[in-house]
Enzyme design. Structure first.
Site, PDB file in Angstrom:
ATOM      1  CD  GLU A   1      -5.549  27.092  73.731  1.00  0.00           C
ATOM      2  OE1 GLU A   1      -4.485  26.957  73.148  1.00  0.00           O
ATOM      3  OE2 GLU A   1      -6.368  26.154  73.894  1.00  0.00           O
TER       4      GLU A   1
ATOM      5  CB  SER B   1       1.869  27.631  71.555  1.00  0.00           C
ATOM      6  OG  SER B   1       0.700  27.545  70.806  1.00  0.00           O
TER       7      SER B   1
ATOM      8  N   GLY C   1       0.856  20.034  75.845  1.00  0.00           N
ATOM      9  CA  GLY C   1       0.957  18.861  74.969  1.00  0.00           C
ATOM     10  C   GLY C   1      -0.385  18.151  74.873  1.00  0.00           C
TER      11      GLY C   1
END
Lengths: 349, 377, 349, 377
Positions: free
Chosen positions: D239, D156, D122
């Site tokens: 990521e 996601s 988040g």
């Protein structure tokens, strides 16, 4: 798996960088375009003395027993400094052809001792499926006539029709007016030649492609360094132009090109020498195609960042772009590696 | 919309074609500037004597009193006839005409248009490229003279010029683009040194101009004090338009030559090469149509504004794409003509730099055409 | 020479813009993807009432006697608003085919009265030199089966092998799952068809290409407007993103694409109708090729400026990109115009 | 340089191949997320039970104590075996492992790695996209609880998650990225609403999370107060690397499918198509080699830094180029598969936006890798 330069290779890189850097600080690279070969010869003998020219010559023929990765480290440094020496042609392409395609042992020993060898370019032979086929406009079927990275006294090396690396005396010949002002081409009487079809010849081709990729990566890295240095110092609108986002993003895109070319080149420097031949060809083809296009792009962008001075004769930017274009086109033209990669995929289906 | 010639335009075109058929020299343009300059100048003089130069200038200053359409027809027909390149000096007549005093127009405009006196443009400086407003050349009033010191660069055909339209700072206290004035500087004045700049492709069409205590009469100021910026912007906007530069016919000729290269190399049937050639051909049509639109907008007489940055970016993109194509098609090392194509390609890299870099053109469009908020800092 | 819209055309532009803008403010364009044809039909009858659909129908068949430029003005406005109506297919492509290639007079009269006509796409026919030749995978040699801009009750129009525009009842058929959600394709039993080779059929093709270019220009213009509006309002790093040079330059590049597409399209709108057929084809080909690639590029860049919301289903940005891709591909595929232009140059040598 | 597997790596690869040959499901990946999610999750659970998940995590938290090389081999072999896509959640274990308390690591890490509990991230907010530091979600300490209010977006697999690693502002007086903390938020807590976001291609893998007076225990803070930014940067850098995302095998599969399309359409001998295909194939090799280099650099254990923006830009460029190629090759309207390729192409457009837009990545490289002067304003 270890994807990194060894300590020895890092040392090699440092030494080459210092030696070449000092030589070209004393005499700028551009002078090689007009000095009748003086700078080229001086720099070349330094490289010979340091045993950097013989890296690919096996120990039994007098070489120091280096790897293609070692040679790529040297080629990248030479590209960064825009050094006007026939390293890719002699120390990588000719050496690999002599070594893998059964060239005369004396030639390898001579190369190790510093004798110049020039690869006879097969640009019309390299793409067997291309519209030209092996029959180029330069001479009769399967002949080659242009010596790459030629220097006075160099012998020529080509793959003869029986698939064996063969050397030729290059007595006469005339200068070829191509784009690079620091690496020379010379046209001789055509000699018969074959496309690299056997595994040994293909290995030599993979190594030549990778060597060119290393030089191209170095060229791009030098262009990036020149541009960022200028962007830090040049002021317009009362601030360094490197603080403008538009300039920053041009530089960032150059960095991506340089770093990814470097990854590809060093990956290929291992695979072209050690991997099974099909994989070696595939990876080397990717390195040549990618690093060539990237170097041209980066040298162009560097000129854009440099602005007006970048398009003058007195700045090295165009010399760099010229050298990038020659090496992008050498050893079969820019398209051959991409066609090879495509055919791999299409054959897989 | 009507792309046909009007009856009048058609008559003009027919007359022009006849003249060109008889007057375009047989020998082609020399590659070396020292030979090309007299070749270009001689043709342009011949053009002038026959009444084909300065078409859209009033007759009282040596023009023909026609419009931008006739200028466009001239450009097209010169290209079709493979005529020598015109000297790109026409846009320097505009500020003389617009801002010059009665006396200045009388004295300078006709010789400029008649190619009797060659003019150049002294705007850029080593420290003032894209940021023209930061220029440092200064002019100080001493009695009935201005004394000018400074260093100009990127002056087209400076080595061949008799006069320079020069920008200099006259008010050192004013900020940036205020306080700049325009001057008419005879280049044979004491203290002027002109040095050619050699470009990467060997071209010497640009020059540097050094000004060291150069004294010119007070009346050589063009316009009012501090009009310099306005005058410069006018020139720059004209310069950015494709129409007066003769690029269009040159590009068309290059494309046709590339077609010949393809045919000769046996790649004429190759779909990859045809697609690339077709893409560039489409872009050339776009350039042509966009120029026609720009021209039509100029019929009103209004000088071009920030939208001329579209023309400039388009022109640059088309030139660079065309030259990239040539490098893609002529890749065999040492193949005939490769070095010449490469020189053109190198020259094309300058297109996104001179006359305001591509980055500056985009700034102009973003802020002045799209109304995006000003960049901060 | 006059390259500008007439006063009448500017009025036409203004009226169309107001009418379509109001209709789509009340019911968003996207609802046409799911409303069973309601919005499409409502909008279409408005266009029919205003006599905008019949612009290319000659006066003797009940049309208002407009020009291709008029129709392009309407198509550009429809593209800008992303209006889900079959204007390019019916009012431009079908009308031009019926008019120039000897279509039945009743069909032209019907079209003028608002009857829908759908062009049967000849994407496999349009590139006679292409690798497919006139023999596509959709059916036997020289047959077509996909109706472009289809609506319920539409009749199909295709060029029959004798080169005459022929209409067909399109009774059955199945929806084709392509990329555009607002303009529909439907597959029917194949009918025999020819490539546009005669001068009349080529004129119709030039007009269809130009009509598509006009719609594509409008799509790009709308994408630019959406992006700049967002860039003015959206704040990141405590300032409007439109004040960042990187965003400004994306928008500036979009503006160049839009304005140059517009120049090309309106130039072609005159030439496709009035110029000698070879010139008409050349100019229309350039318009289709350029405006198609530009619209795709601009719609993609617009999404980049919009950031996250640009890739969601609920934002119109993807609908716009989808419509751009369909029209870029329609009437012979994206390559056919470029190949035509290349062959003109090669034939000249 | 040595791209060969070490003896140990070779044994690992052989064991893995054997396992995959027996365990990769025959049915291919469902297109619709509602079916794909359980399919992916089931395979990942099976992978975990067999010891192939969390290879480079220590054994005491449920990992295998191996290195990044084994992770890379896993990624390669999964691709070669055409295995289901892995859930891209591995990078969320990193901050838990690095910043979590003894208790937090014990409680959360093993279920995360074991796919028993699904985690999501988040970070982004409607007003805080590329500019994450401007986030507005706030957490206020009330006794032994934090009370959280805010609105998260672009999460996601948010609709499938049990826990959220959430950034919130805990110090309203601190400027921008100071004063942000990280929290572990169970998504079944009262006041949490999760709403899927439908992407242009119909995908629903992203979600919005609304937090309205959500109360979580004080011990659910990860790390110290104001560690949030540091934690977020760690996650973001992980990521951005291609290795853990499973993109590489997916791209290779797509490219091979495009080869089939070409062969089927009879364009296999067309030079234009072959050149394009070869260009993308070269870029895919570059991506593979660059990932190997990144991996080797990670063997030292150092977390990735700003250079991961190179990986991210490269990955995006390769994906978009691949998808552009598909759209170029599959242009016949209504041809089979065109809509599916188009969906992938649309998804590819998001690559230059999520995880920091391409513009933000270039800023990072310019200022932090090249040392260019900071942008002003």
């Amino acid at each position: 798996m270890r994807f990194a330069l060894s300590d020895d290779q890092q040392f090699l890189q440092k030494v080459t960088d210092e030696v070449v850097g000092q030589a070209l600080a004393a005499t700028p690279a551009r002078s090689a375009a007009t000095d009748g070969g003086e700078l080229r010869a001086a720099l070349w003998s330094t490289l010979v003395e340091l045993d950097l020219v013989a890296l690919l010559v096996p120990v039994e023929h007098g070489g120091p027993g280096g790897s293609l990765t070692d040679a790529c480290v040297v080629a990248e440094v030479l590209g960064r400094h825009l050094a006007p020496v026939p390293y890719v042609g002699t120390a990588i392409a000719a050496a690999a052809l002599l070594r893998f395609a059964g060239g005369p042992p004396a030639a390898l020993a001579g190369l190790a001792a510093g004798e110049p060898y020039s690869v006879l370019l097969d640009q019309h032979l390299a793409d067997p499926d291309g519209p030209d086929g092996p029959d180029g406009p330069d001479g009769p079927d399967g002949s080659v006539s242009i010596a790459f990275d030629w220097v006075a006294g160099a012998r020529g090396v080509a793959l003869s029709p029986d698939g064996v690396a063969t050397t030729y005396e290059l007595a006469a010949g005339e200068e070829v007016d191509d784009v690079d002002l620091l690496h020379r081409l010379r046209r001789f009487d055509p000699v018969p030649a074959a496309a690299p079809r056997g595994d040994d010849a293909r290995r030599a081709r993979a190594m030549a492609w990778t060597g060119a990729a290393a030089l191209l990566t170095g060229l791009a890295d030098g262009a990036l360094a020149t541009a960022t240095e200028y962007a830090r110092q040049r002021h317009q609108y009362q601030r360094p132009i490197g603080s403008f986002q538009a300039v920053q993003h041009l530089c960032a895109d150059m960095l991506v090109d340089v770093e990814t070319s470097r990854s590809m080149t060093y990956g290929a420097s291992w695979a072209a020498e050690h991997a099974p031949i099909d994989e070696a060809m595939r990876v080397a083809a990717a390195a040549k195609a990618y690093a060539g296009a990237a170097a041209v792009r980066v040298c162009e962008t560097s000129i854009q960042v440099l602005g007006g001075i970048g398009v003058t004769d007195e700045h090295d930017a165009h010399l760099r772009l010229r050298t990038a274009h020659l090496h992008h086109a050498a050893f079969g033209g820019p398209d051959a590696p991409m066609l090879l990669l495509a055919d791999r995929i299409l054959e897989g289906n | 919309m009507d792309l046909r010639d009007s009856a009048e335009e058609a008559r003009f075109r027919a007359r022009l074609r006849t003249w060109l058929a008889e007057n375009v020299p047989d020998e082609s343009e020399p590659a070396v500037l020292a030979e090309r300059w007299p070749y270009m100048r001689a043709f342009q003089e011949r053009l002038y004597r026959a009444g084909w130069v300065a078409l859209s200038y009033p007759t009282d200053v040596g023009g023909q009193g026609l419009g931008p359409m006739e200028e466009a027809i001239l450009s097209e027909e010169l290209g079709r006839a493979n005529a020598p390149t015109l000297l790109p000096l026409g846009h320097l007549g505009r500020p003389l005409h617009r801002y010059g005093s009665e006396e200045q127009r009388r004295r300078y405009l006709r010789p400029l248009l008649a190619v009797e006196e060659i003019w150049c443009q002294g705007f850029s400086e080593p420290e003032a490229g894209s940021d023209l407003a930061s220029l440092r050349t200064r002019a100080v009033r001493e009695g009935e003279e201005w004394v000018i010191d400074g260093h100009k660069i990127w002056t087209s055909y400076g080595a061949f010029a008799d006069y320079c339209l020069l920008l200099a700072r006259t008010d050192p206290d004013a900020v940036r683009h205020r306080g700049i004035s325009a001057f008419i500087v005879p280049l044979d004045t004491a203290g002027v040194t002109v040095r050619p700049i050699v470009l990467a492709n060997g071209e010497e069409e640009f020059a540097e101009i050094f000004l060291d205590g150069v004294r010119i009469p007070a009346e050589n100021m063009l316009g009012e004090p501090s009009d310099g910026w306005r005058i410069a912007m006018d020139v720059v906007n004209y310069e950015r338009g494709a129409v007066e530069t003769g690029y269009l016919p040159k590009f068309a000729r290059y494309l046709s030559e590339l077609g010949e290269v393809l045919t000769a190399s046996g790649l004429g049937a190759d779909r990859a090469a045809r697609l690339r050639l077709g893409r560039v051909a489409a872009h050339l049509e776009v350039l042509r149509m966009h120029c026609l639109r720009t021209l039509s907008a100029r019929v009103s007489g209004a000088p071009p504004g920030p939208e001329s940055s579209v023309d400039k970016l388009l022109m640059t993109a088309v030139e660079q794409e065309l030259m990239d194509l040539s490098i893609e098609l002529v890749t065999d090392v040492g193949s005939p003509g490769r070095a010449e194509w490469f020189d053109r390609y190198l020259y094309g890299r300058a297109g996104s730099i001179y006359g305001g870099s591509a980055q500056v053109q985009r700034n102009i469009l973003a802020e002045r055409m799209l109304g995006l908020p000003r960049q901060q800092g």
